[in-house]
Write an enzyme that holds these catalytic residues in place. Structure first.
Site, mmCIF file in Angstrom:
data_model
loop_
_atom_site.group_PDB
_atom_site.id
_atom_site.type_symbol
_atom_site.label_atom_id
_atom_site.label_comp_id
_atom_site.label_asym_id
_atom_site.label_seq_id
_atom_site.Cartn_x
_atom_site.Cartn_y
_atom_site.Cartn_z
ATOM 1 N N ALA A 35 -8.305 -5.325 -7.720
ATOM 2 C CA ALA A 35 -7.726 -5.546 -6.377
ATOM 3 C C ALA A 35 -6.794 -6.761 -6.425
ATOM 4 C CB ALA A 35 -8.835 -5.705 -5.362
ATOM 5 N N ASP A 74 -8.112 -6.342 -13.942
ATOM 6 C CA ASP A 74 -6.719 -5.867 -14.000
ATOM 7 C C ASP A 74 -5.785 -6.849 -13.303
ATOM 8 O OD1 ASP A 74 -4.744 -3.812 -14.578
ATOM 9 O OD2 ASP A 74 -4.710 -3.409 -12.412
ATOM 10 N N GLU A 114 0.055 -14.206 -11.911
ATOM 11 C CA GLU A 114 0.393 -13.162 -12.884
ATOM 12 C C GLU A 114 1.790 -13.410 -13.438
ATOM 13 O OE1 GLU A 114 -0.368 -9.350 -11.074
ATOM 14 O OE2 GLU A 114 -2.507 -9.759 -10.974
ATOM 15 N N HIS A 123 -2.442 -5.787 -14.829
ATOM 16 C CA HIS A 123 -2.118 -5.214 -13.512
ATOM 17 C C HIS A 123 -1.497 -3.810 -13.649
ATOM 18 C CE1 HIS A 123 -1.192 -6.459 -9.086
ATOM 19 N NE2 HIS A 123 -1.473 -5.170 -9.174
ATOM 20 N N ALA A 127 -3.220 -0.896 -12.687
ATOM 21 C CA ALA A 127 -3.945 0.145 -11.944
ATOM 22 C C ALA A 127 -3.022 1.155 -11.267
ATOM 23 C CB ALA A 127 -4.881 -0.487 -10.924
ATOM 24 N N ALA A 128 -1.924 0.678 -10.711
ATOM 25 C CA ALA A 128 -1.031 1.607 -9.996
ATOM 26 C C ALA A 128 0.105 2.102 -10.884
ATOM 27 C CB ALA A 128 -0.464 0.919 -8.764
HETATM 28 C C1 MLT Z 1 -0.447 -2.693 -4.975
HETATM 29 O O1 MLT Z 1 -0.658 -3.658 -4.239
HETATM 30 O O2 MLT Z 1 0.170 -1.703 -4.587
HETATM 31 C C2 MLT Z 1 -0.960 -2.693 -6.376
HETATM 32 O O3 MLT Z 1 -1.624 -3.867 -6.707
HETATM 33 C C3 MLT Z 1 0.094 -2.348 -7.367
HETATM 34 C C4 MLT Z 1 1.235 -3.309 -7.451
HETATM 35 O O4 MLT Z 1 1.151 -4.447 -7.057
HETATM 36 O O5 MLT Z 1 2.291 -2.892 -7.913
#
Ligand code: MLT
Length: 321
Positions: free
Chosen positions: A232, A257, A262, A281, A283-284
């Site tokens: 998250a 993640d 960052e 990072h 995840a998406a």
């Molecule tokens: C988001 O907030 O959508 C995710 O953490 C992915 C991102 O930051 O690109």
């Protein structure tokens, strides 16, 4: 009138094509820019589409006198100064649905990798060893998964965990109980989740209430040998406290993640611990999610600039109190 839309981040080409095809919109999509060049380029922009790599802070907003709309291709708007945007009459919108499944799948991947030491086993074999004993793991079946934040992503994880025959419990003070009942997940107090969870996964936003919620005190209330997953936001965890608990064995493992800053600094207390897995990072970061969130963000900006239609608004209007 012609509206200028700046896309200073790597956003899927489909979004750029949609913007280019819209009469009344001129798009500039140079990709990632140096800060000085960005501050220069944003002066002309009426619309801005960003991912997490661009900080739309008060300085950027001051440099953008024409700016009317910021769209975040993704969920988190913690890289946008919402107050400054409201003060300058800029609407901030996000695309919350598009990366739900990718994020849930990555979280689940981290949980499996953590329970079975997959990265460590890979690394060990790649280094020429054949060490089966060191990497014996635990099954997910029959274990209790505690989900902090049962929103879209939390619910998608719950469904996957139930398919793996885990017991799923959650804490979410904002979710209507009918939704939790529909997905068959009991909503409990934070303390009850901490006491019962074998695996704990975080899916909350960072607020004054949740910042540093995983700390020495809350960890001491958790089960011995708990495993913690965070895809998250890094600021939910006090890194030094978690590092101490991983070193003592109170926490058996963690999979991360996200980081408070960052990329994380080289001396980050959690990086390099033998029972911690890391991804940068990701995840998406799937082809599928990046198309969906980018197209949604482009459409949000087009609808707002050309038709005055606002959806997924994240900041209060200038004069609301
Ligand atoms: C988001 O907030 O959508 C995710 O953490 C992915 C991102 O930051 O690109």
């Amino acid at each position: 009138m012609t509206f200028h839309v700046l896309v200073p981040d790597s956003v899927h080409q489909k979004a750029i094509d949609i913007l280019k095809a819209s009469a009344g919109i001129v798009v500039s999509a140079p990709g990632r820019m140096e800060r000085a060049a960005l501050l220069n380029a944003v002066a002309e922009a009426h619309g801005l589409i960003i991912r997490s790599g661009v900080s739309a802070d008060a300085e950027l907003i001051r440099a953008a006198p024409q700016l009317k709309a910021i769209a975040r291709a993704g969920v988190g708007v913690d890289n946008v100064d919402l107050e400054a945007a409201s003060k300058h009459g800029i609407i901030v919108m996000n695309s919350p649905g598009g990366n739900t499944i990718s994020t849930a799948e990555h979280t689940f991947g981290l949980m499996i990798a953590l329970s079975r030491h997959i990265p460590q086993g890979h690394q060990s074999l790649a280094q020429g060893r054949w060490d089966r004993k060191a990497f014996s793991g635990v099954e997910l079946k029959g274990k209790t998964l505690g989900i902090i934040g049962l929103g879209r992503i939390g619910q998608a994880i719950a469904a996957r965990a139930q398919a793996f025959e885990m017991t799923v419990i959650a804490h979410d003070p904002y979710l209507p109980s009918a939704i939790a009942e529909a997905v068959n997940v009991p909503l409990l107090s934070l303390e009850s989740v901490y006491v019962r969870a074998d695996f704990l996964t975080l899916h909350a936003m960072v607020t004054d209430e949740t910042r540093g919620m995983i700390n020495a005190d809350t960890i001491s209330a958790m089960k011995d040998g708990v495993r913690i997953i965070n895809a998250a936001r890094g600021a939910l965890i006090r890194s030094a406290d978690l590092a101490a608990a991983l070193t003592s064995g109170k926490v058996a493992g963690a999979a991360l993640d996200v980081y408070e800053t960052e990329p994380p600094p080289a001396d980050h207390p959690l990086i390099g611990l033998p029972n911690v897995l890391h991804t940068p990072h990701l995840a998406a970061s799937t082809a599928d999610a990046q198309v969906t969130v980018a197209v949604e963000a482009a459409q949000l900006v087009i609808d707002f600039l050309l038709h005055g239609k606002a959806e997924n608004v994240c900041n209060p209007a200038e004069n609301s109190s």
